[in-house]
Design an enzyme around this catalytic site. Structure first.
Site, mmCIF file in Angstrom:
data_model
loop_
_atom_site.group_PDB
_atom_site.id
_atom_site.type_symbol
_atom_site.label_atom_id
_atom_site.label_comp_id
_atom_site.label_asym_id
_atom_site.label_seq_id
_atom_site.Cartn_x
_atom_site.Cartn_y
_atom_site.Cartn_z
ATOM 1 N N PHE A 88 0.580 12.571 -2.436
ATOM 2 C CA PHE A 88 -0.844 12.240 -2.576
ATOM 3 C C PHE A 88 -1.088 10.958 -1.784
ATOM 4 C CE2 PHE A 88 -4.235 10.059 -4.984
ATOM 5 C CZ PHE A 88 -5.171 11.063 -5.181
ATOM 6 N N GLU A 119 -3.728 2.637 1.328
ATOM 7 C CA GLU A 119 -3.391 2.079 2.654
ATOM 8 C C GLU A 119 -3.086 0.598 2.475
ATOM 9 O OE1 GLU A 119 -6.474 2.958 5.482
ATOM 10 O OE2 GLU A 119 -6.352 5.126 5.084
ATOM 11 N N ALA A 138 -6.179 -0.978 1.474
ATOM 12 C CA ALA A 138 -6.987 -0.215 0.515
ATOM 13 C C ALA A 138 -6.105 0.210 -0.651
ATOM 14 C CB ALA A 138 -7.597 1.009 1.193
ATOM 15 N N SER A 178 -6.601 -0.953 -4.800
ATOM 16 C CA SER A 178 -7.550 -0.696 -5.893
ATOM 17 C C SER A 178 -8.905 -0.260 -5.354
ATOM 18 C CB SER A 178 -7.732 -1.964 -6.742
ATOM 19 O OG SER A 178 -6.501 -2.379 -7.259
ATOM 20 N N ARG A 202 -3.337 10.636 -14.531
ATOM 21 C CA ARG A 202 -2.966 9.402 -15.244
ATOM 22 C C ARG A 202 -2.232 9.684 -16.541
ATOM 23 N NH1 ARG A 202 -8.276 6.241 -13.071
ATOM 24 N NH2 ARG A 202 -7.217 5.347 -11.259
ATOM 25 N N GLU A 213 -1.280 4.520 -9.704
ATOM 26 C CA GLU A 213 -2.433 5.341 -10.142
ATOM 27 C C GLU A 213 -3.502 4.461 -10.791
ATOM 28 O OE1 GLU A 213 -2.006 9.239 -11.539
ATOM 29 O OE2 GLU A 213 -0.127 9.552 -10.462
ATOM 30 N N GLY A 214 -3.683 3.301 -10.200
ATOM 31 C CA GLY A 214 -4.655 2.327 -10.711
ATOM 32 C C GLY A 214 -3.953 1.323 -11.611
HETATM 33 C C1 LIG Z 1 6.165 2.559 -6.184
HETATM 34 C C2 LIG Z 1 4.756 2.882 -5.843
HETATM 35 C C3 LIG Z 1 4.354 4.197 -5.711
HETATM 36 C C4 LIG Z 1 3.044 4.506 -5.354
HETATM 37 N N1 LIG Z 1 2.679 5.802 -5.146
HETATM 38 C C5 LIG Z 1 1.453 6.078 -4.609
HETATM 39 C C6 LIG Z 1 1.126 7.404 -4.187
HETATM 40 O O1 LIG Z 1 1.915 8.339 -4.340
HETATM 41 N N2 LIG Z 1 -0.077 7.617 -3.595
HETATM 42 C C7 LIG Z 1 -0.985 6.614 -3.397
HETATM 43 O O2 LIG Z 1 -2.047 6.884 -2.847
HETATM 44 N N3 LIG Z 1 -0.694 5.352 -3.816
HETATM 45 C C8 LIG Z 1 0.496 5.059 -4.409
HETATM 46 N N4 LIG Z 1 0.804 3.772 -4.787
HETATM 47 C C9 LIG Z 1 -0.181 2.721 -4.628
HETATM 48 C C10 LIG Z 1 -0.709 2.160 -5.942
HETATM 49 O O3 LIG Z 1 -1.537 3.088 -6.564
HETATM 50 C C11 LIG Z 1 -1.389 0.826 -5.614
HETATM 51 O O4 LIG Z 1 -0.364 -0.089 -5.325
HETATM 52 C C12 LIG Z 1 -2.262 0.334 -6.729
HETATM 53 O O5 LIG Z 1 -3.382 1.155 -6.868
HETATM 54 C C13 LIG Z 1 -2.726 -1.107 -6.531
HETATM 55 O O6 LIG Z 1 -3.150 -1.356 -5.239
HETATM 56 P P1 LIG Z 1 -2.560 -2.630 -4.457
HETATM 57 O O7 LIG Z 1 -1.098 -2.584 -4.599
HETATM 58 O O8 LIG Z 1 -3.142 -2.665 -3.097
HETATM 59 O O9 LIG Z 1 -3.075 -3.878 -5.293
HETATM 60 P P2 LIG Z 1 -4.488 -4.633 -5.127
HETATM 61 O O10 LIG Z 1 -5.608 -3.659 -5.204
HETATM 62 O O11 LIG Z 1 -4.423 -5.541 -3.956
HETATM 63 O O12 LIG Z 1 -4.494 -5.503 -6.470
HETATM 64 C C14 LIG Z 1 -3.846 -6.775 -6.589
HETATM 65 C C15 LIG Z 1 -4.199 -7.359 -7.960
HETATM 66 O O13 LIG Z 1 -5.635 -7.528 -8.059
HETATM 67 C C16 LIG Z 1 -6.112 -6.824 -9.194
HETATM 68 N N5 LIG Z 1 -7.433 -6.246 -8.919
HETATM 69 C C17 LIG Z 1 -7.807 -5.525 -7.822
HETATM 70 N N6 LIG Z 1 -9.088 -5.158 -7.934
HETATM 71 C C18 LIG Z 1 -9.521 -5.611 -9.138
HETATM 72 C C19 LIG Z 1 -10.770 -5.561 -9.839
HETATM 73 N N7 LIG Z 1 -11.830 -4.945 -9.330
HETATM 74 N N8 LIG Z 1 -10.845 -6.176 -11.052
HETATM 75 C C20 LIG Z 1 -9.779 -6.818 -11.573
HETATM 76 N N9 LIG Z 1 -8.587 -6.900 -10.962
HETATM 77 C C21 LIG Z 1 -8.468 -6.323 -9.773
HETATM 78 C C22 LIG Z 1 -5.092 -5.718 -9.448
HETATM 79 O O14 LIG Z 1 -5.127 -5.244 -10.793
HETATM 80 C C23 LIG Z 1 -3.791 -6.432 -9.113
HETATM 81 O O15 LIG Z 1 -3.377 -7.196 -10.219
HETATM 82 C C24 LIG Z 1 2.099 3.455 -5.178
HETATM 83 C C25 LIG Z 1 2.499 2.120 -5.353
HETATM 84 C C26 LIG Z 1 3.811 1.830 -5.659
HETATM 85 C C27 LIG Z 1 4.218 0.382 -5.798
#
Ligand SMILES: Cc1cc2nc3c(=O)[nH]c(=O)nc-3n(C[C@H](O)[C@H](O)[C@H](O)COP(=O)(O)OP(=O)(O)OC[C@H]3O[C@@H](n4cnc5c(N)ncnc54)[C@H](O)[C@@H]3O)c2cc1C
Length: 395
Positions: A133, A137, A140, A142, A255, A376-377
């Site tokens: 899935f 990026e 990109a 959250s 989720r 997944e968020g």
């Molecule tokens: C091992 C692993 C497997 C994964 N697998 C997949 C996959 O299969 N497919 C896929 O598409 N993605 C995948 N992901 C991505 C994962 O879903 C994201 O890492 C996650 O959604 C958070 O995004 P980010 O790491 O960019 O953090 P950011 O969005 O940069 O967040 C950084 C911090 O800011 C906080 N934050 C951000 N926005 C807000 C807000 N509006 N209000 C309050 N706090 C906020 C967050 O909670 C976090 O504490 C994976 C990640 C990992 C580490």
């Protein structure tokens, strides 16, 4: 599989069916016998466990979330979560194999045409094909409005350029559902994206990096590059501009799978801690006789059971078509993830110094648990969803 209508469901009234109990127990036995003995090695080597993938395929476990017409078992969301929970109790990397397969397939199940479903779902249901899935990026996470990967129409094809980061199973999957910008000028940001299935053997697709991780180390987390990848327009799932909606609909059903992984991890750690407490002697008696240790174990048990019941209720509510599916999915992941983190951390505490070394599995479980609060968020995003739903109801 018994269906419960929304109006007939009193949240908290979950009773597993005979079929669900049989499947849960069969998966638990398989996980205990065949997966638990592999878990430490999978973690140490950080290698994709192809043998576990085969095992799940041979026992029809991949088929759980797929309709019978596609060779699946036609089971409901709760049954899927029971299986993910039992596998994750032994090995969270292995539990994720099933969870990611279900995650990647949901866009096809909710938005695919009958032809698309016939083309792709049988291979996924048998476990012969794997799917990933691709939403996240580098810029990109959250906020999916930061997605830059483009899919530009060229006759009967899309040409895809861009990259995805953190894609579970991205390096072993046969297909990736890619969320790409097709409508950059859409008035609403939520209408910019489309969901397009990309076969990973297409020219221009490349795995550019694999992450070294704290936990779920056998699960390959890949960076993917798309360099002029051409796919037929018939690979698009749903209409142009529906990608964001499809991704959100997917999370409503995926989720709970992460919550199930979390509950399984908590249960696994709790069992190790209880056994250890009975065996370990200090001050001339088992540490299980010490009330502070008992209190820790009791809190761990109560928290795990609470998270489990919430998860099962959420599954039934979502399956019954509640309009509040996003909230139920967010609540069970929020509580499940926080419970897994707390219970696995306390399990390390019960084992003392032995909890901190890899002779026992609880340090691995603690490292594995952390991801359930992130992917997944994140937990913060789950709280936003819950708060939005709550506040909208009480205006
Ligand atoms: C091992 C692993 C497997 C994964 N697998 C997949 C996959 O299969 N497919 C896929 O598409 N993605 C995948 N992901 C991505 C994962 O879903 C994201 O890492 C996650 O959604 C958070 O995004 P980010 O790491 O960019 O953090 P950011 O969005 O940069 O967040 C950084 C911090 O800011 C906080 N934050 C951000 N926005 C807000 C807000 N509006 N209000 C309050 N706090 C906020 C967050 O909670 C976090 O504490 C994976 C990640 C990992 C580490």
């Amino acid at each position: 599989m018994a269906r419960v209508s929304s109006s007939a469901t009193v949240p908290g009234s979950v009773r597993l069916t005979e079929e669900q109990i049989l499947l849960r127990d069969a998966v638990r036995e398989l996980a205990d016998d065949r997966i638990a003995p592999r878990a430490a090695e999978i973690d140490r080597t950080a290698e994709w466990p192809e043998d576990v993938r085969r095992l799940l395929a041979d026992h029809d476990i991949f088929g759980i979330p797929f309709a019978e017409q596609f060779g699946g078992l036609g089971a409901d969301l709760l049954t899927l979560c029971l299986a993910i929970e039992q596998i994750s109790r032994a090995c969270a990397t292995s539990g994720l194999i099933l969870a990611v397969q279900a995650l990647g397939a949901i866009p096809i199940q909710v938005a695919g045409t009958p032809e698309q479903q016939e083309r792709w779902l049988p291979g996924l249901a048998s476990g012969e094909r794997l799917i990933a899935f691709g939403l996240t990026e580098a810029d990109a996470g959250s906020d999916p409005s930061g997605i830059r990967t483009r899919a530009v129409r060229d006759g009967d094809e899309y040409v895809i350029d861009g990259s995805k980061r953190f894609i579970s199973h991205g390096s072993v999957a046969d297909y990736v559902v890619v969320f790409a910008v097709t409508n950059p000028d859409a008035e609403k940001a939520s209408r910019r994206l489309s969901a397009i299935l990309v076969e990973t053997d297409r020219p221009g697709f490349k795995v550019t990096r694999l992450e070294h991780k704290m936990g779920i180390r056998g699960s390959p987390t890949a960076e993917l590059a798309f360099d002029g990848v051409r796919v037929p327009v018939t690979n698009r799932l749903g209409d142009e501009g529906q990608g964001f909606a499809i991704a959100m609909q997917t999370f409503e059903r995926s989720r709970p799978g992460i919550a199930a992984q979390a509950v399984g991890l908590a249960q696994g750690a709790l069992e190790v801690a209880a056994r250890y407490a009975n065996e370990r002697r200090q001050f001339g008696k088992p540490i299980a006789d010490l009330q502070m240790v008992q209190a820790m174990l009791a809190d761990m048990d109560a928290a795990t059971e609470s998270a489990r019941h919430l998860l099962y209720t959420a599954c039934q509510e979502i399956e019954a078509g509640t309009p509040d599916a996003a909230r139920w999915a967010a609540i069970c992941k929020l509580v499940g993830g926080d419970t897994a983190m707390r219970v696995t951390t306390d399990a390390v505490q019960v084992l003392g110094g032995y909890g901190y070394i890899d002779e026992y599995p609880v340090e691995r479980m603690m490292r594995d648990a952390k991801i359930t609060q992130l992917y997944e968020g994140t937990q913060q995003i789950q709280r936003l969803i819950v708060a939005r739903s709550l506040l909208a109801k009480h205006q």
